[in-house]
Scaffold this active site. Structure first.
Site: not given
Lengths: 476, 372
Positions: A446, A450
């Protein structure tokens, strides 16, 4: 008991004068009391020097090659003590006594002499085993001159392995019923005995069930019917489970995995899962399988999954990237080296198919075959196992649907594929049809990826697989 | 005693399906069996099984077997010292460690193996070998074969055609030997030559010998003929029928527990882990960019695992952290190329993404792996 032993020693004809029973001082003190009381409580054990018996063929010396026991271990009669070698013959020396090893007279690679002490064993004096004989004559003239006296009295037959198993579980062999040849105790007998103790592993024999008390006046039906009518009352017997925990050091490959996985968990993972309808792909593969076989290659689903992933990576190259240690720079890797997780005897290894972006589905299948056969033979090379940029794990071949895979550094994404199941789904006409459904679970880093990117990549990958013909448009 | 023999006989006759009368009725007991399998592990497991389970008091056993290509090392030997492991892996030749002592041999279908099972008291190697020589001479009287006092059989006074080894247990014993009929001598000599330098060990060393096939002496001889001749002589000497019973080493009902024995013989812990402690002291010559590096490597290996590991790298050639990580991971790890490959490639994931670093690491690791 000590006095009894002296008497029995002198009654056996063949003992040489130099056979020494080493009594420790406390034993002598007890001897008078023994005469009067004749009860068991003896605190001392008697140390017996177990001599190396004759090997045969006139051999007088051997080399000690391996000890199976160490000082302080307890041994049972017939347990293996050590392995010695003489002139191309390997000899297993077994114990003549039950007791505790007190001294090893030789180290590995020492020369041991026939007729000289090999180990000192402390015999449990309360058992009062009649000491026996083995004539030690060096050098022997011929076999006829050997006389061996067998132990008179109760002898439990069991192989050394069975004895060890019994010892580890604190079981007295005399309490186990042997079902082997000559009432030999087998491993199964020990396991049965253990199971009876725990009441867990095997179905209890009829005898073990507690039957509620019955009045004598009642007619007693035959035993099987009896069991059916009565409700067996689980008996709360104190469970005497005598298994031992086993601690082993973490070494080698496992140690490396510990480090890698610890580093992997520092990556902030997020997950994304979806369902893929593989009905069309299943059909396509059925058609192509024989073609591939003609070329000598086994075609599974993986080559399709891998090629579709590569096509997807062309559109979303961030998933094929690497983040440096300080998270300062992202490197977009040019090659799609797609790793395929493999389960081997050692554990998880991940060889990769290099440059999938320029490979056809067939090329990938060939390479997979090569990696799989090397993997099962344990012969994968370093280049096969390094340089991966993206990984697929087909855990579905073992089972499962959804998973939460762990990213393998220095990569940033990974996909776990569940098993293909036949499930009912609605088609475009609203009818219920059979569909071949597989679940995919992605994990991504992350810090640079995304959710939207992962979702779009997954949708693209999914569309290629649900409609394989669409792959043709984008194949390079 | 009689009851025991009857039990034995009944077991044998119903399980082995021999139509002949029970064995206990003959004067001196004997049984000749031959394996239908060419798998070295299965056949070694049969030896173990007979040694552990059969009562040889009334009946001795002769076991005949042949294996597809395999190298068999003695109980206390060092495979790295005895054969070319890389060549074995390349050619898919199996490696097995037997339970008897002695040296390393190469088996293929042109070699026959004979195992003589007796009680411990009746263990007598010379007699067995004399039986073999007698059988050979009966088959081909002109063969110049004799038994040496090292329990070898020599052809023409100089070529070794048979090697011997033995295993003694508490009550039973066996003596087995090979017999070269038509084995591949070229493969034999190449796999039994170890390229290893700098290995120090107390493992039993093999004594290399000049070998020859019986086939070379007399091309009309086949393995089958030799097996038959030896079985015939054994039958005569033990006063039994010249009848060879075939057994299948995979048959768990005939030989209960045999599959466990077969599995154990194939484990890494048995084949490699039983190697007596040894140390290696060697120098890796690595060509890196335009220079040649001499890296001294010292390792102590016990139970097949690296106990102590020292790699003498030039300063700063690898980052210190990475170097110590390598040494720490190798310590306690198996002295095995596969294990080491997976170990070092896994560790590489933790390195910074530096091509130079990666290529140095790969070079060093590949050289270390080549030692194994």
């Amino acid at each position: 008991v000590c006095i009894h032993r002296v008497r029995s020693c002198s009654s056996i004809r063949f003992i040489k004068s130099k056979y020494v029973c080493v009594f420790d001082k406390s034993a002598l003190k007890f001897s008078h009391q023994q005469r009067l009381f004749r009860t068991s409580a003896v605190s001392c054990g008697q140390i017996v020097q177990f001599k190396l018996s004759d090997i045969g063929e006139g051999i007088t010396e051997v080399t000690v090659k391996e000890w199976y026991i160490k000082e302080g271990d307890s041994v049972s009669q017939f347990d293996s003590i050590c392995e010695v070698q003489s002139d191309k013959a390997s000899v297993t020396i077994t114990s003549r006594y039950d007791g505790i090893i007190r001294k090893l007279h030789y180290s590995i690679d020492d020369i041991a002499f026939v007729g000289k002490p090999l180990v000192d064993i402390e015999i449990d004096a309360s058992k009062g085993v009649a000491s026996e004989e083995d004539v030690v004559e060096t050098p022997p003239m011929s076999h006829e001159e050997h006389t061996h006296q067998e132990i008179k009295g109760h002898k439990t037959l069991a192989t050394p392995a069975v004895r060890r198993l019994a010892m580890e579980n604190n079981i007295k062999l005399s309490e186990v019923v042997g079902t082997g040849k000559d009432n030999r105790i087998l491993k199964e007998d020990i396991l049965n005995y253990l199971a009876k103790q725990t009441g867990a592993i095997l179905p209890p024999s009829p005898k073990a069930e507690i039957v509620p008390p019955q009045r004598r006046a009642e007619a007693v039906p035959a035993a099987p019917k009896d069991k059916a009518r009565k409700i067996p009352v689980p008996v709360s017997r104190p469970i005497a489970f005598a298994g031992k925990d086993k601690t082993e050091p973490v070494t080698g490959f496992q140690k490396a995995m510990v480090k890698t996985m610890s580093a992997a968990l520092k990556i902030p993972h997020f997950g994304y899962s979806d369902e893929i309808d593989l009905t069309q792909l299943v059909q396509l593969r059925e058609e192509l399988k024989p073609l591939a076989e003609m070329r000598g290659v086994k075609l599974s689903f993986m080559p399709f999954f891998i090629k579709a992933a590569s096509l997807g990576l062309l559109q979303y190259p961030v998933l094929n990237a690497s983040l440096d240690e300080n998270c300062q720079n992202v490197t977009y890797k040019a090659s799609h080296n797609i790793g395929v997780a493999m389960d081997t005897e050692q554990g998880l290894i991940v060889p990769n198919v290099k440059n999938v972006q320029v490979c056809s589905v067939f090329d990938i299948a060939v390479e997979l075959n090569r990696l799989q056969s090397l993997g099962s033979a344990g012969q994968l090379g370093t280049s096969d196992l390094t340089g991966g940029t993206f990984t697929l794990s087909n855990i579905g071949t073992i089972g499962g649907t959804y998973a939460k895979p762990v990213i393998l550094p220095p990569e940033v994404a990974i996909g776990a594929l569940g098993k293909i199941q036949v499930l009912p789904r609605f088609n475009s006409k609203g009818e219920v049809v059979k569909a071949q459904i597989m679940n995919v679970s992605w994990s991504a880093d992350h810090r640079i990826i995304d959710g939207a990117t992962m979702a779009r990549f997954s949708n693209l990958w999914k569309s290629y697989l649900e409609n394989p013909a669409s792959m043709l448009l984008d194949l390079k | 005693m009689v009851l025991q023999s009857v039990k034995n006989c009944l077991w044998l006759s119903c399980v082995l399906r021999t139509p002949k009368a029970c064995f206990w009725s003959t004067a001196s007991g004997g049984l000749i069996i031959q394996s239908v399998s060419n798998d070295v592990y299965q056949n070694l497991a049969v030896e173990d099984w007979i040694h552990d389970h059969m009562d040889l008091e009334k009946q001795q056993v002769l076991f005949l077997w042949r294996n597809s290509p395999a190298v068999v090392i003695g109980r206390h030997q060092n495979p790295w010292q005895e054969c070319n492991l890389r060549l074995l892996r390349q050619k898919n030749i199996k490696l097995a460690r037997r339970r008897s002592g002695g040296g390393t041999v190469y088996h293929d279908l042109g070699n026959i193996n004979l195992t003589f099972f007796t009680t411990r008291k009746k263990y007598e190697r010379m007699e067995n070998l004399k039986l073999v020589v007698k059988a050979l001479k009966a088959l081909r009287p002109q063969l110049d074969v004799h038994v040496t006092d090292r329990y070898d059989i020599l052809l023409d006074g100089q070529y070794k055609i048979s090697g011997t080894a033995a295993k003694l247990g508490r009550t039973s014993a066996y003596h087995h030997c090979t017999l070269l009929c038509n084995a591949d001598k070229f493969v034999l000599s190449s796999v039994l030559k170890s390229p290893f330098k700098g290995l120090k060990s107390n493992a039993t060393p093999s004594v290399p010998a000049l070998v020859k096939n019986l086939f070379e002496e007399d091309p009309s001889l086949t393995s089958e003929m030799l097996l038959d001749a030896i079985a015939k002589e054994y039958a005569v000497q033990h006063h039994i029928d010249h009848h060879i019973t075939l057994i299948n080493p995979a048959d768990e009902t005939l030989l209960p527990g045999i599959s466990d024995k077969t599995k154990e013989l194939q484990t890494w812990e048995w084949v490699y882990g039983k190697t007596p402690k040894f140390s290696i002291s060697t120098c890796l010559n690595m060509v890196y960019k335009d220079s040649v590096l001499d890296i001294k490597v010292n390792m102590d290996v016990k139970h097949g695992r690296i106990e102590v590991c020292n790699i003498d790298l030039p300063e700063q050639w690898l980052p210190l952290g990475l170097y110590s990580e390598l040494v720490k991971s190798l310590t306690g790890s198996k002295f095995c190329p596969n294990e080491t490959t997976t170990l070092v490639t896994t560790l590489l994931r933790l390195c910074p993404q530096d091509d130079e670093l990666h290529s140095r690491w790969s070079l060093l690791c590949e050289n270390i792996i080549r030692l194994m």
